[in-house]
Design a protein around this motif. Structure first.
Motif, PDB file in Angstrom:
ATOM      1  N   GLU A   1       0.817  -1.225   0.000  1.00 28.65           N
ATOM      2  CA  GLU A   1       0.000   0.000   0.000  1.00 28.65           C
ATOM      3  C   GLU A   1       0.849   1.273   0.000  1.00 28.65           C
ATOM      4  O   GLU A   1       0.308   2.385  -0.055  1.00 28.65           O
ATOM      5  CB  GLU A   1      -0.935   0.019   1.211  1.00 28.65           C
ATOM      6  N   THR A   2       2.191   1.151   0.060  1.00 23.08           N
ATOM      7  CA  THR A   2       3.066   2.323   0.051  1.00 23.08           C
ATOM      8  C   THR A   2       2.876   3.114  -1.245  1.00 23.08           C
ATOM      9  O   THR A   2       2.827   2.546  -2.329  1.00 23.08           O
ATOM     10  CB  THR A   2       4.541   1.896   0.172  1.00 23.08           C
ATOM     11  N   HIS A   3       2.785   4.437  -1.094  1.00 26.42           N
ATOM     12  CA  HIS A   3       2.605   5.293  -2.274  1.00 26.42           C
ATOM     13  C   HIS A   3       3.976   5.785  -2.743  1.00 26.42           C
ATOM     14  O   HIS A   3       4.582   6.678  -2.136  1.00 26.42           O
ATOM     15  CB  HIS A   3       1.702   6.478  -1.942  1.00 26.42           C
ATOM     16  N   ILE A   4       4.473   5.178  -3.793  1.00 32.78           N
ATOM     17  CA  ILE A   4       5.747   5.581  -4.401  1.00 32.78           C
ATOM     18  C   ILE A   4       5.448   6.253  -5.731  1.00 32.78           C
ATOM     19  O   ILE A   4       4.850   5.660  -6.621  1.00 32.78           O
ATOM     20  CB  ILE A   4       6.666   4.367  -4.615  1.00 32.78           C
ATOM     21  N   ASP A   5       5.877   7.491  -5.857  1.00 37.07           N
ATOM     22  CA  ASP A   5       5.612   8.250  -7.077  1.00 37.07           C
ATOM     23  C   ASP A   5       6.577   7.858  -8.196  1.00 37.07           C
ATOM     24  O   ASP A   5       6.182   7.645  -9.335  1.00 37.07           O
ATOM     25  CB  ASP A   5       5.744   9.750  -6.789  1.00 37.07           C
ATOM     26  N   THR A   6       7.870   7.755  -7.861  1.00 30.12           N
ATOM     27  CA  THR A   6       8.908   7.497  -8.871  1.00 30.12           C
ATOM     28  C   THR A   6       9.953   6.544  -8.310  1.00 30.12           C
ATOM     29  O   THR A   6      10.305   6.628  -7.129  1.00 30.12           O
ATOM     30  CB  THR A   6       9.604   8.805  -9.293  1.00 30.12           C
ATOM     31  N   VAL A   7      10.446   5.661  -9.155  1.00 25.41           N
ATOM     32  CA  VAL A   7      11.562   4.798  -8.802  1.00 25.41           C
ATOM     33  C   VAL A   7      12.763   5.229  -9.648  1.00 25.41           C
ATOM     34  O   VAL A   7      12.655   5.332 -10.876  1.00 25.41           O
ATOM     35  CB  VAL A   7      11.245   3.314  -9.066  1.00 25.41           C
ATOM     36  N   VAL A   8      13.888   5.494  -8.982  1.00 23.16           N
ATOM     37  CA  VAL A   8      15.130   5.830  -9.670  1.00 23.16           C
ATOM     38  C   VAL A   8      16.116   4.699  -9.400  1.00 23.16           C
ATOM     39  O   VAL A   8      16.557   4.505  -8.269  1.00 23.16           O
ATOM     40  CB  VAL A   8      15.710   7.181  -9.199  1.00 23.16           C
ATOM     41  N   ASN A   9      16.444   3.964 -10.438  1.00 22.45           N
ATOM     42  CA  ASN A   9      17.276   2.781 -10.304  1.00 22.45           C
ATOM     43  C   ASN A   9      18.700   3.082 -10.754  1.00 22.45           C
ATOM     44  O   ASN A   9      18.990   3.144 -11.952  1.00 22.45           O
ATOM     45  CB  ASN A   9      16.678   1.636 -11.136  1.00 22.45           C
TER      46      ASN A   9
ATOM     47  N   PRO B   1       3.961   2.988  -9.315  1.00 31.02           N
ATOM     48  CA  PRO B   1       4.634   4.291  -9.481  1.00 31.02           C
ATOM     49  C   PRO B   1       4.291   4.924 -10.820  1.00 31.02           C
ATOM     50  O   PRO B   1       3.922   4.245 -11.780  1.00 31.02           O
ATOM     51  CB  PRO B   1       6.119   3.931  -9.405  1.00 31.02           C
ATOM     52  N   ARG B   2       4.455   6.216 -10.854  1.00 32.24           N
ATOM     53  CA  ARG B   2       4.190   6.961 -12.079  1.00 32.24           C
ATOM     54  C   ARG B   2       5.300   6.754 -13.105  1.00 32.24           C
ATOM     55  O   ARG B   2       5.046   6.743 -14.308  1.00 32.24           O
ATOM     56  CB  ARG B   2       4.055   8.446 -11.723  1.00 32.24           C
ATOM     57  N   ALA B   3       6.552   6.575 -12.614  1.00 38.30           N
ATOM     58  CA  ALA B   3       7.679   6.491 -13.547  1.00 38.30           C
ATOM     59  C   ALA B   3       8.801   5.646 -12.963  1.00 38.30           C
ATOM     60  O   ALA B   3       8.987   5.582 -11.742  1.00 38.30           O
ATOM     61  CB  ALA B   3       8.205   7.892 -13.876  1.00 38.30           C
ATOM     62  N   LEU B   4       9.542   5.013 -13.848  1.00 43.01           N
ATOM     63  CA  LEU B   4      10.785   4.312 -13.511  1.00 43.01           C
ATOM     64  C   LEU B   4      11.896   4.961 -14.310  1.00 43.01           C
ATOM     65  O   LEU B   4      11.865   4.949 -15.549  1.00 43.01           O
ATOM     66  CB  LEU B   4      10.684   2.825 -13.849  1.00 43.01           C
ATOM     67  N   ILE B   5      12.862   5.552 -13.610  1.00 40.72           N
ATOM     68  CA  ILE B   5      14.046   6.119 -14.256  1.00 40.72           C
ATOM     69  C   ILE B   5      15.181   5.143 -13.986  1.00 40.72           C
ATOM     70  O   ILE B   5      15.624   4.995 -12.846  1.00 40.72           O
ATOM     71  CB  ILE B   5      14.409   7.508 -13.693  1.00 40.72           C
ATOM     72  N   SER B   6      15.630   4.451 -15.017  1.00 41.73           N
ATOM     73  CA  SER B   6      16.609   3.384 -14.833  1.00 41.73           C
ATOM     74  C   SER B   6      17.917   3.734 -15.525  1.00 41.73           C
ATOM     75  O   SER B   6      17.931   4.038 -16.728  1.00 41.73           O
ATOM     76  CB  SER B   6      16.060   2.064 -15.383  1.00 41.73           C
ATOM     77  N   ALA B   7      19.010   3.680 -14.763  1.00 35.20           N
ATOM     78  CA  ALA B   7      20.318   4.053 -15.303  1.00 35.20           C
ATOM     79  C   ALA B   7      20.880   2.949 -16.180  1.00 35.20           C
ATOM     80  O   ALA B   7      20.890   1.781 -15.808  1.00 35.20           O
ATOM     81  CB  ALA B   7      21.283   4.368 -14.172  1.00 35.20           C
ATOM     82  N   SER B   8      21.335   3.332 -17.340  1.00 37.65           N
ATOM     83  CA  SER B   8      22.081   2.456 -18.237  1.00 37.65           C
ATOM     84  C   SER B   8      23.366   3.215 -18.567  1.00 37.65           C
ATOM     85  O   SER B   8      23.817   4.026 -17.758  1.00 37.65           O
ATOM     86  CB  SER B   8      21.243   2.143 -19.486  1.00 37.65           C
ATOM     87  N   ALA B   9      23.980   2.946 -19.682  1.00 37.61           N
ATOM     88  CA  ALA B   9      25.226   3.626 -20.033  1.00 37.61           C
ATOM     89  C   ALA B   9      25.363   3.705 -21.542  1.00 37.61           C
ATOM     90  O   ALA B   9      24.716   2.955 -22.285  1.00 37.61           O
ATOM     91  CB  ALA B   9      26.427   2.894 -19.433  1.00 37.61           C
TER      92      ALA B   9
ATOM     93  N   GLY C   1       1.869   0.020 -17.354  1.00 40.60           N
ATOM     94  CA  GLY C   1       1.425   1.392 -17.565  1.00 40.60           C
ATOM     95  C   GLY C   1       2.345   2.428 -16.953  1.00 40.60           C
ATOM     96  O   GLY C   1       1.939   3.576 -16.746  1.00 40.60           O
ATOM     97  N   ILE C   2       3.564   2.034 -16.665  1.00 42.75           N
ATOM     98  CA  ILE C   2       4.536   2.922 -16.021  1.00 42.75           C
ATOM     99  C   ILE C   2       5.436   3.548 -17.090  1.00 42.75           C
ATOM    100  O   ILE C   2       5.914   2.857 -17.988  1.00 42.75           O
ATOM    101  CB  ILE C   2       5.379   2.145 -14.999  1.00 42.75           C
ATOM    102  N   ARG C   3       5.642   4.844 -16.970  1.00 44.07           N
ATOM    103  CA  ARG C   3       6.552   5.530 -17.895  1.00 44.07           C
ATOM    104  C   ARG C   3       7.983   5.137 -17.536  1.00 44.07           C
ATOM    105  O   ARG C   3       8.406   5.273 -16.392  1.00 44.07           O
ATOM    106  CB  ARG C   3       6.373   7.046 -17.772  1.00 44.07           C
ATOM    107  N   VAL C   4       8.725   4.656 -18.526  1.00 43.97           N
ATOM    108  CA  VAL C   4      10.093   4.180 -18.299  1.00 43.97           C
ATOM    109  C   VAL C   4      11.070   5.060 -19.080  1.00 43.97           C
ATOM    110  O   VAL C   4      10.908   5.247 -20.289  1.00 43.97           O
ATOM    111  CB  VAL C   4      10.256   2.705 -18.712  1.00 43.97           C
ATOM    112  N   VAL C   5      12.046   5.584 -18.371  1.00 40.94           N
ATOM    113  CA  VAL C   5      13.132   6.345 -18.989  1.00 40.94           C
ATOM    114  C   VAL C   5      14.420   5.561 -18.774  1.00 40.94           C
ATOM    115  O   VAL C   5      14.784   5.251 -17.633  1.00 40.94           O
ATOM    116  CB  VAL C   5      13.262   7.747 -18.383  1.00 40.94           C
ATOM    117  N   ARG C   6      15.088   5.205 -19.872  1.00 39.42           N
ATOM    118  CA  ARG C   6      16.341   4.455 -19.801  1.00 39.42           C
ATOM    119  C   ARG C   6      17.486   5.438 -20.054  1.00 39.42           C
ATOM    120  O   ARG C   6      17.763   5.794 -21.185  1.00 39.42           O
ATOM    121  CB  ARG C   6      16.335   3.330 -20.837  1.00 39.42           C
ATOM    122  N   MET C   7      18.123   5.858 -18.966  1.00 42.63           N
ATOM    123  CA  MET C   7      19.096   6.941 -19.049  1.00 42.63           C
ATOM    124  C   MET C   7      20.496   6.383 -19.258  1.00 42.63           C
ATOM    125  O   MET C   7      21.031   5.685 -18.396  1.00 42.63           O
ATOM    126  CB  MET C   7      19.024   7.797 -17.784  1.00 42.63           C
TER     127      MET C   7
END
Length: 487
Positions: free
Chosen positions: A239-247, A288-296, A341-347
């Motif tokens: 039930e935790t409300h997490i807006d964004t995950v930054v990996n 969550p609304r978004a997943l920002i995941s670090a790549s290279a 349905g989560i917005r994913v950004v592969r940075m």
């Protein structure tokens, strides 16, 4: 005295290894504000060792001076016991560090047992320092003494710098009820170079932050009570409300040779945690609304034949090259969140330049000493980004709902490695005079040498198109700022 000098040498070698390997490379104590008390203990203990090494190398401490030396030796015991308690409070020690501390304690006990009768004999003589050289042993102990005193001064400087950072920090404000119920940002790799800077920014903004760390006590001590530090994603209720995950999780790619075992470690540290994050999102009542995941930028592989071909986010990988396959596997796992349905950004990050950690401190030290080098041909592109922009692009990705997919987190000014080295050296008023040929580097480093000898001319097309404005778009301005900063 030979037995005493042998025991002191054992103590010096083990202590130096403990400092360099555990305190510097693993725990990174000089970069952690929370470690300033531990560093102060280390500085005090090292100062005592410096006095003991130099004092016993050349003098007999007679009369009242023997009592002074005894007080110093007992004080070292008290400092060490306090240090043990502080380490247990703030971080989880790896097994080898505990074993080494045990060996250091045993060695110090043996030294005291052997030295005590001699000290008692000195105490019965008239008070004086009596010059008593011991040949090569005196000179060796002098080297130990000068080295450990220099390290003590270095730790004192680190404590003073960290105290300034602690005073200037605005992250020590208590959490109110609105923060406790506000949507959280979950950050993995939070104690890393970029992660710690991001968490500090989020806390300054008053955001609620959850950090995943292999050592929750260290993370809690680093960031303070405002952060919820966990060691397993299972600790997060559905039930935790997490807006964004930054990996940002992942073991260092450059360093240990890419043996089969190391490759498995690198893969597990990225793909495993990303898969676990997707599983967490799947079981949450409100994803969550978004997943920002670090790549290279290693996603694009090594391109020695067309090294300066511009590469935007539409460019493909190079199957069969480990650095490319590693990024592809991690990004593939992150994209599974899109089905929820989560917005994913592969940075896709280039080399992140900043004070305190990452590549810059070692590069800057080499350049300052006139040891900057051209690697191989020097024509390979060197994609980079300033730490401020690395964190800025993470914030931008979190806030911009239109940004999704691959994003090259690199500055617009990608230059050949030879120019990169020259600009860095120039920021310290130096020149580059050294060339490192390709063949020996490839022979020693194997495929890992591609990180240094082959590059990617990555361009931040997606970020610029979305409206991101770089704080440091040019290499010269970035190095000028770093060379004059006092972080």
């Amino acid at each position: 005295m030979n037995t005493i000098f042998i025991l002191l040498s054992i103590q010096a070698v083990m202590g130096a290894f403990d400092n360099l390997w555990h305190h510097e490379l693993e725990a990174k104590l000089p970069q952690r504000v929370s470690a300033r008390f531990e560093l102060a203990l280390h500085a005090s203990r090292e100062a005592i060792y410096g006095i003991v090494f130099l004092g016993l190398a050349w003098f007999e401490w007679r009369g009242a001076l023997a009592a002074v030396l005894a007080i110093l030796l007992v004080a070292e015991l008290g400092i060490t016991l306090t240090d043990f308690l502080e380490e247990d409070r703030t971080r989880r020690l790896p097994p080898f560090e505990r074993v080494l501390h045990t060996l250091l304690t045993i060695s110090y006990g043996l030294f005291l047992g052997v030295f005590a009768p001699m000290l008692l004999t000195w105490a019965q003589l008239p008070t004086a320092w009596v010059l008593t050289p011991h040949g090569w042993a005196s000179w060796l102990c002098s080297v130990y003494g000068i080295g450990v005193l220099a390290w003590s001064l270095r730790n004192v400087r680190a404590v003073l710098r960290l105290n300034r950072l602690a005073r200037n920090s605005s992250t020590t404000l208590p959490i109110d009820l609105r923060q406790r119920v506000a949507p959280a940002v979950l950050v993995t790799g939070a104690t890393g170079f970029v992660g710690s800077a991001l968490v500090a920014d989020l806390l300054r903004e008053g955001r609620r932050v959850i950090v995943l760390s292999r050592d929750a006590r260290q993370a809690q001590a680093s960031f303070g009570p405002q952060v919820w530090a966990i060691e397993s994603l299972d600790a997060i209720p559905s039930e935790t409300h997490i807006d964004t995950v930054v990996n940002l999780a992942g073991a260092r790619v450059l360093g240990v040779p890419w043996t089969a075992s190391r490759r498995r470690t690198l893969l597990a540290s990225r793909v495993g945690i990303t898969a676990a994050l997707v599983d967490l999102m799947r079981r949450m009542q409100q994803p969550p609304r978004a997943l920002i995941s670090a790549s290279a930028v290693g996603f694009y592989g090594a391109s020695p034949n067309a090294s300066f071909e511009p590469l935007d986010e539409t460019a493909g990988p190079r199957p069969g090259e480990f650095q490319s396959d590693l990024c592809v596997a991690m990004e593939h796992e992150a994209r599974r969140a899109e089905a929820l349905g989560i917005r994913v950004v592969r940075m896709r990050f280039g080399v992140v330049l900043g004070q305190g950690d990452g590549a810059y401190p070692m590069l800057a030290l080499s350049a300052r000493m006139g040891l900057g080098a051209v690697l191989g041909s020097g024509h390979q592109p060197a994609p980079w980004i300033h730490l401020k922009d690395a964190v800025g692009m993470l914030h931008f990705a979190m806030a911009n709902d239109q940004l999704r997919g691959a994003v090259n987190a690199v500055a617009p000014d990608t230059v050949p490695q030879a120019q990169f080295a020259a600009v860095l050296a120039d920021s310290f008023g130096r020149r580059v005079r050294i060339r490192m040929p390709c063949a020996p580097m490839r022979a020693v480093l194997g495929e890992m040498a591609t990180l240094l000898l082959d590059g990617q001319n990555a361009r931040p097309r997606a970020a610029l198109a979305a409206g991101y404005r770089f704080a440091y778009p040019g290499l010269a301005s970035a190095f000028a700022a770093l060379s004059t900063s006092r972080n």
